[in-house]
Scaffold this motif. Structure first.
Motif, short mmCIF file in Angstrom:
data_model
loop_
_atom_site.label_atom_id
_atom_site.label_comp_id
_atom_site.label_asym_id
_atom_site.label_seq_id
_atom_site.Cartn_x
_atom_site.Cartn_y
_atom_site.Cartn_z
N LEU A 17 0.83 -1.20 0.00
CA LEU A 17 0.00 0.00 0.00
C LEU A 17 0.87 1.26 0.00
N GLU A 18 1.92 1.25 0.80
CA GLU A 18 2.81 2.41 0.86
C GLU A 18 3.44 2.67 -0.50
N ASP A 19 3.89 1.60 -1.17
CA ASP A 19 4.50 1.75 -2.50
C ASP A 19 3.48 2.25 -3.52
N ASN A 20 2.26 1.71 -3.47
CA ASN A 20 1.22 2.18 -4.39
C ASN A 20 0.90 3.64 -4.18
N ILE A 21 0.81 4.06 -2.92
CA ILE A 21 0.51 5.45 -2.61
C ILE A 21 1.57 6.38 -3.19
N ARG A 22 2.83 5.98 -3.08
CA ARG A 22 3.93 6.82 -3.58
C ARG A 22 3.91 6.98 -5.09
N GLN A 23 3.22 6.06 -5.79
CA GLN A 23 3.16 6.13 -7.26
C GLN A 23 2.06 7.06 -7.77
N ILE A 24 1.16 7.51 -6.89
CA ILE A 24 0.04 8.35 -7.31
C ILE A 24 0.32 9.79 -6.90
N PRO A 25 0.41 10.71 -7.86
CA PRO A 25 0.88 12.08 -7.58
C PRO A 25 0.04 12.84 -6.55
N TYR A 26 -1.27 12.59 -6.50
CA TYR A 26 -2.10 13.38 -5.60
C TYR A 26 -2.22 12.78 -4.19
N LEU A 27 -1.48 11.69 -3.93
CA LEU A 27 -1.51 11.08 -2.60
C LEU A 27 -0.20 11.35 -1.86
N ARG A 28 -0.31 11.51 -0.54
CA ARG A 28 0.87 11.67 0.33
C ARG A 28 0.73 10.71 1.51
N LEU A 29 1.73 9.88 1.73
CA LEU A 29 1.71 8.94 2.84
C LEU A 29 2.05 9.68 4.13
N ALA A 30 1.06 9.78 5.03
CA ALA A 30 1.26 10.47 6.30
C ALA A 30 1.74 9.53 7.39
N GLY A 31 1.42 8.24 7.28
CA GLY A 31 1.82 7.29 8.30
C GLY A 31 1.37 5.89 7.97
N SER A 32 1.88 4.93 8.75
CA SER A 32 1.54 3.53 8.55
C SER A 32 1.48 2.86 9.92
N CYS A 33 0.37 2.18 10.21
CA CYS A 33 0.14 1.57 11.52
C CYS A 33 -0.16 0.08 11.36
N LYS A 34 0.32 -0.72 12.34
CA LYS A 34 0.12 -2.16 12.24
C LYS A 34 -1.10 -2.65 12.99
N ASN A 35 -1.80 -1.76 13.69
CA ASN A 35 -3.05 -2.16 14.35
C ASN A 35 -3.91 -0.94 14.63
N ALA A 36 -5.13 -1.19 15.09
CA ALA A 36 -6.10 -0.12 15.29
C ALA A 36 -5.72 0.79 16.45
N LEU A 37 -5.08 0.24 17.47
CA LEU A 37 -4.67 1.08 18.62
C LEU A 37 -3.62 2.11 18.20
N GLU A 38 -2.64 1.67 17.42
CA GLU A 38 -1.66 2.61 16.89
C GLU A 38 -2.35 3.69 16.05
N ALA A 39 -3.30 3.26 15.23
CA ALA A 39 -3.99 4.21 14.36
C ALA A 39 -4.81 5.21 15.16
N ALA A 40 -5.49 4.76 16.21
CA ALA A 40 -6.29 5.66 17.04
C ALA A 40 -5.39 6.72 17.67
N GLU A 41 -4.21 6.30 18.14
CA GLU A 41 -3.26 7.25 18.73
C GLU A 41 -2.77 8.24 17.69
N PHE A 42 -2.48 7.74 16.48
CA PHE A 42 -2.03 8.61 15.39
C PHE A 42 -3.10 9.65 15.07
N LEU A 43 -4.35 9.20 14.97
CA LEU A 43 -5.44 10.10 14.56
C LEU A 43 -5.80 11.12 15.64
N GLN A 44 -5.39 10.87 16.89
CA GLN A 44 -5.57 11.88 17.93
C GLN A 44 -4.58 13.03 17.76
N ARG A 45 -3.43 12.72 17.15
CA ARG A 45 -2.39 13.73 16.95
C ARG A 45 -2.52 14.44 15.61
N ASP A 46 -2.88 13.69 14.58
CA ASP A 46 -2.85 14.22 13.22
C ASP A 46 -4.14 13.90 12.47
#
Length: 235
Positions: A17-46
């Motif tokens: 997914l990260e590689d695919n995102i980098r190939q599309i000009p209008y997308l920017r990879l902001a982060g990558s999480c291995k579970n929902a808890l990591e993602a919830a913490e990320f989304l509280q910050r950004d």
């Protein structure tokens, strides 16, 4: 530019997914999480515009994470389990990628999300991004960003969608559907056709082209076409 967050417990899927995102000009990879808890913490910050969200993950599923968000971003589900598709669409996800998926299918899902984000930015029809229509004895949801064009048939219309091989047939007038859709994003080319301007790939003398599909231009609607070609001209 759309900021994206990848959430998946499989490392190889995250890397794809990260590689695919980098190939599309209008997308920017902001982060990558291995579970929902990591993602919830990320989304509280950004804040991000788009989630690529796995469903089956340890402890908290992707759908549970999505339900916990008060103002969720756009979501593309990424999973190996097709049976979760209906539940996901009930949560208003943009699209559903079934593992393993090809890059062209990934790109199609991203284009839908990109179109929808642009429509949101224009204040689409007072905030309406989707609506329901009656198809026989069922209410079917139509996502505005998914519409290619609308075809009028007396008391019925056919709504042609990018994501579906067959159009949605519903009892509605062209006037009613035109009032429902954002004027900035759709143009009347003919008394029987309403076209998403972003889908137009070419303009001929008597037709607009949506890839291989040709939509007629009525004499009374040629000024609308001129407005596309020369945006500064008056109607």
């Amino acid at each position: 530019m759309m900021s994206c967050l990848v959430i998946d417990d499989e490392r190889l899927v995250r890397e794809l997914l990260e590689d695919n995102i980098r190939q599309i000009p209008y997308l920017r990879l902001a982060g990558s999480c291995k579970n929902a808890l990591e993602a919830a913490e990320f989304l509280q910050r950004d804040q991000v515009d788009l989630l690529f969200l796995d469903i089956r993950m340890p402890r908290i599923s992707g759908l549970q994470l999505l339900q916990s968000l008060q103002t969720p971003p756009l979501v593309i589900l990424v999973t190996a389990y097709e049976q979760y598709a209906l539940e996901g669409f009930n949560l208003n996800v943009v699209d559903y990628l079934l593992k393993p998926f090809a890059f062209d299918r990934f790109l199609k899902a991203c284009n839908r999300a990109h179109d929808l984000l642009k429509l949101r930015g224009r204040g689409v029809a007072g905030g309406v991004e989707e609506f329901f229509v009656h198809v026989e004895y069922t209410l079917v949801k139509v996502v505005v960003a998914d519409i290619d064009y609308v075809e009028g048939l007396k008391d019925y219309i056919r709504i042609h969608l990018a994501s579906a091989p067959r159009p949605v047939l519903t009892r509605m007038s062209m006037k009613s559907i035109e009032e429902k859709l954002p004027a900035a994003a759709f143009i009347r080319t003919h008394k029987s056709y309403l076209v998403a301007t972003r889908r137009i790939t070419a303009i001929k003398r008597d037709f607009v082209c949506l890839g291989p599909v040709e939509i007629p231009i009525g004499e009374a609607y040629k000024r609308n076409i001129d407005q596309i070609v020369n945006p500064g001209s008056s109607r």
